[in-house]
Design a protein around this motif. Structure first.
Motif, PDB file in Angstrom:
ATOM      1  N   LYS A  33       0.648  -1.185   0.030  1.00 53.58           N
ATOM      2  CA  LYS A  33      -0.187   0.094  -0.054  1.00 53.58           C
ATOM      3  C   LYS A  33       0.750   1.360   0.066  1.00 53.58           C
ATOM      4  O   LYS A  33       0.591   2.224   0.741  1.00 53.58           O
ATOM      5  CB  LYS A  33      -0.902   0.013   1.252  1.00 53.58           C
ATOM      6  N   VAL A  34       1.719   1.368  -0.925  1.00 48.30           N
ATOM      7  CA  VAL A  34       2.847   2.491  -1.120  1.00 48.30           C
ATOM      8  C   VAL A  34       2.474   3.282  -2.617  1.00 48.30           C
ATOM      9  O   VAL A  34       2.289   2.360  -3.516  1.00 48.30           O
ATOM     10  CB  VAL A  34       4.138   2.335  -0.884  1.00 48.30           C
ATOM     11  N   ASP A  35       2.790   4.140  -2.739  1.00 50.52           N
ATOM     12  CA  ASP A  35       2.970   4.850  -4.153  1.00 50.52           C
ATOM     13  C   ASP A  35       4.333   4.319  -4.618  1.00 50.52           C
ATOM     14  O   ASP A  35       5.509   4.430  -4.015  1.00 50.52           O
ATOM     15  CB  ASP A  35       3.088   6.274  -4.008  1.00 50.52           C
ATOM     16  N   VAL A  36       4.215   3.855  -6.029  1.00 47.66           N
ATOM     17  CA  VAL A  36       5.296   3.395  -6.715  1.00 47.66           C
ATOM     18  C   VAL A  36       5.294   4.277  -7.960  1.00 47.66           C
ATOM     19  O   VAL A  36       4.428   4.141  -8.887  1.00 47.66           O
ATOM     20  CB  VAL A  36       5.528   1.930  -6.789  1.00 47.66           C
ATOM     21  N   ILE A  37       6.384   4.846  -8.269  1.00 42.41           N
ATOM     22  CA  ILE A  37       6.702   5.577  -9.657  1.00 42.41           C
ATOM     23  C   ILE A  37       7.712   4.723 -10.512  1.00 42.41           C
ATOM     24  O   ILE A  37       8.826   4.281 -10.336  1.00 42.41           O
ATOM     25  CB  ILE A  37       7.422   6.759  -9.742  1.00 42.41           C
ATOM     26  N   ASN A  38       7.199   3.843 -11.445  1.00 43.19           N
ATOM     27  CA  ASN A  38       7.801   3.082 -12.210  1.00 43.19           C
ATOM     28  C   ASN A  38       8.603   3.487 -13.545  1.00 43.19           C
ATOM     29  O   ASN A  38       7.882   4.056 -14.417  1.00 43.19           O
ATOM     30  CB  ASN A  38       7.076   1.867 -12.519  1.00 43.19           C
ATOM     31  N   PHE A  39       9.840   3.686 -13.467  1.00 42.97           N
ATOM     32  CA  PHE A  39      10.499   4.327 -14.753  1.00 42.97           C
ATOM     33  C   PHE A  39      11.315   3.144 -15.472  1.00 42.97           C
ATOM     34  O   PHE A  39      12.410   3.278 -15.884  1.00 42.97           O
ATOM     35  CB  PHE A  39      11.520   5.188 -14.425  1.00 42.97           C
ATOM     36  N   GLY A  40      10.652   1.911 -15.489  1.00 42.81           N
ATOM     37  CA  GLY A  40      11.391   0.838 -16.194  1.00 42.81           C
ATOM     38  C   GLY A  40      11.317   1.023 -17.591  1.00 42.81           C
ATOM     39  O   GLY A  40      10.368   1.248 -18.227  1.00 42.81           O
ATOM     40  N   LYS A  41      12.165   0.411 -18.381  1.00 40.73           N
ATOM     41  CA  LYS A  41      12.026   0.666 -19.923  1.00 40.73           C
ATOM     42  C   LYS A  41      12.968  -0.316 -20.316  1.00 40.73           C
ATOM     43  O   LYS A  41      14.271  -0.479 -19.899  1.00 40.73           O
ATOM     44  CB  LYS A  41      12.598   2.138 -20.171  1.00 40.73           C
ATOM     45  N   GLY A  42      12.645  -1.054 -21.368  1.00 42.53           N
ATOM     46  CA  GLY A  42      13.429  -2.267 -22.074  1.00 42.53           C
ATOM     47  C   GLY A  42      14.687  -1.707 -22.526  1.00 42.53           C
ATOM     48  O   GLY A  42      14.713  -0.648 -23.058  1.00 42.53           O
ATOM     49  N   GLY A  43      15.869  -2.497 -22.448  1.00 42.12           N
ATOM     50  CA  GLY A  43      17.157  -2.168 -22.931  1.00 42.12           C
ATOM     51  C   GLY A  43      17.806  -1.454 -21.919  1.00 42.12           C
ATOM     52  O   GLY A  43      18.998  -0.750 -22.424  1.00 42.12           O
ATOM     53  N   SER A  44      17.260  -0.610 -20.783  1.00 37.70           N
ATOM     54  CA  SER A  44      17.835   0.104 -19.998  1.00 37.70           C
ATOM     55  C   SER A  44      19.427  -0.404 -19.447  1.00 37.70           C
ATOM     56  O   SER A  44      19.577  -1.704 -19.423  1.00 37.70           O
ATOM     57  CB  SER A  44      17.212   0.424 -18.873  1.00 37.70           C
ATOM     58  N   SER A  45      20.289   0.489 -19.410  1.00 38.93           N
ATOM     59  CA  SER A  45      21.563   0.153 -18.690  1.00 38.93           C
ATOM     60  C   SER A  45      21.770   0.715 -17.317  1.00 38.93           C
ATOM     61  O   SER A  45      20.487   1.272 -17.006  1.00 38.93           O
ATOM     62  CB  SER A  45      22.620   0.791 -19.697  1.00 38.93           C
ATOM     63  N   ILE A  46      22.707   0.210 -16.837  1.00 40.20           N
ATOM     64  CA  ILE A  46      22.866   0.928 -15.438  1.00 40.20           C
ATOM     65  C   ILE A  46      23.100   2.254 -15.198  1.00 40.20           C
ATOM     66  O   ILE A  46      22.624   3.152 -14.440  1.00 40.20           O
ATOM     67  CB  ILE A  46      23.995   0.084 -14.537  1.00 40.20           C
ATOM     68  N   LYS A  47      23.625   2.918 -16.468  1.00 40.40           N
ATOM     69  CA  LYS A  47      23.980   4.142 -16.538  1.00 40.40           C
ATOM     70  C   LYS A  47      22.743   4.985 -16.704  1.00 40.40           C
ATOM     71  O   LYS A  47      22.337   5.973 -15.867  1.00 40.40           O
ATOM     72  CB  LYS A  47      24.903   4.374 -17.707  1.00 40.40           C
ATOM     73  N   ARG A  48      21.816   4.630 -17.535  1.00 42.43           N
ATOM     74  CA  ARG A  48      20.364   5.196 -17.576  1.00 42.43           C
ATOM     75  C   ARG A  48      19.915   5.205 -16.233  1.00 42.43           C
ATOM     76  O   ARG A  48      19.169   6.212 -15.929  1.00 42.43           O
ATOM     77  CB  ARG A  48      19.619   4.460 -18.907  1.00 42.43           C
ATOM     78  N   ALA A  49      19.581   4.044 -15.523  1.00 41.59           N
ATOM     79  CA  ALA A  49      18.996   3.654 -14.287  1.00 41.59           C
ATOM     80  C   ALA A  49      19.511   4.647 -13.386  1.00 41.59           C
ATOM     81  O   ALA A  49      18.520   5.462 -12.728  1.00 41.59           O
ATOM     82  CB  ALA A  49      19.007   2.415 -13.945  1.00 41.59           C
ATOM     83  N   MET A  50      21.036   4.903 -13.350  1.00 38.01           N
ATOM     84  CA  MET A  50      21.288   5.772 -12.141  1.00 38.01           C
ATOM     85  C   MET A  50      21.085   7.351 -12.583  1.00 38.01           C
ATOM     86  O   MET A  50      20.702   8.078 -11.793  1.00 38.01           O
ATOM     87  CB  MET A  50      22.818   5.454 -12.094  1.00 38.01           C
ATOM     88  N   ARG A  51      21.157   7.745 -13.982  1.00 39.99           N
ATOM     89  CA  ARG A  51      20.531   9.060 -14.278  1.00 39.99           C
ATOM     90  C   ARG A  51      19.223   9.421 -13.681  1.00 39.99           C
ATOM     91  O   ARG A  51      19.232  10.470 -13.345  1.00 39.99           O
ATOM     92  CB  ARG A  51      21.011   9.246 -15.722  1.00 39.99           C
ATOM     93  N   ILE A  52      18.324   8.494 -14.185  1.00 40.43           N
ATOM     94  CA  ILE A  52      17.133   8.813 -13.995  1.00 40.43           C
ATOM     95  C   ILE A  52      16.834   8.748 -12.453  1.00 40.43           C
ATOM     96  O   ILE A  52      16.112   9.700 -12.125  1.00 40.43           O
ATOM     97  CB  ILE A  52      16.018   7.637 -14.819  1.00 40.43           C
TER      98      ILE A  52
END
Length: 70
Positions: A33-52
């Motif tokens: 019962k928490v708010d989750v903002i999902n920025f998952g995207k196919g093909g993402s790299s660790i660099k993109r994930a950390m930047r976002i």
């Protein structure tokens, strides 16, 4: 509590029967019962994930937790 999730297609929910309700971030939101903002995207790299993650936490001071799923 507000959680930000970033990651690849698995985080996005690709392959699940319903990305909006069956992705692992959606299941966390429902179970705890928490708010989750999902920025998952196919093909993402660790660099993109950390930047976002850094950009979103800088913009939204209400984010309490960041989960990176790659």
């Amino acid at each position: 509590m507000k959680i930000l999730t970033v990651g690849d297609s698995w985080t996005e929910g690709i392959g699940s029967s319903n990305m909006e309700t069956k992705s692992w971030p959606a299941q966390i939101a429902e179970k705890y019962k928490v708010d989750v903002i999902n920025f998952g995207k196919g093909g993402s790299s660790i660099k993109r994930a950390m930047r976002i993650a850094v950009e979103e936490v800088s913009r939204n001071q209400e984010i309490d937790t960041v989960i990176i799923g790659l």
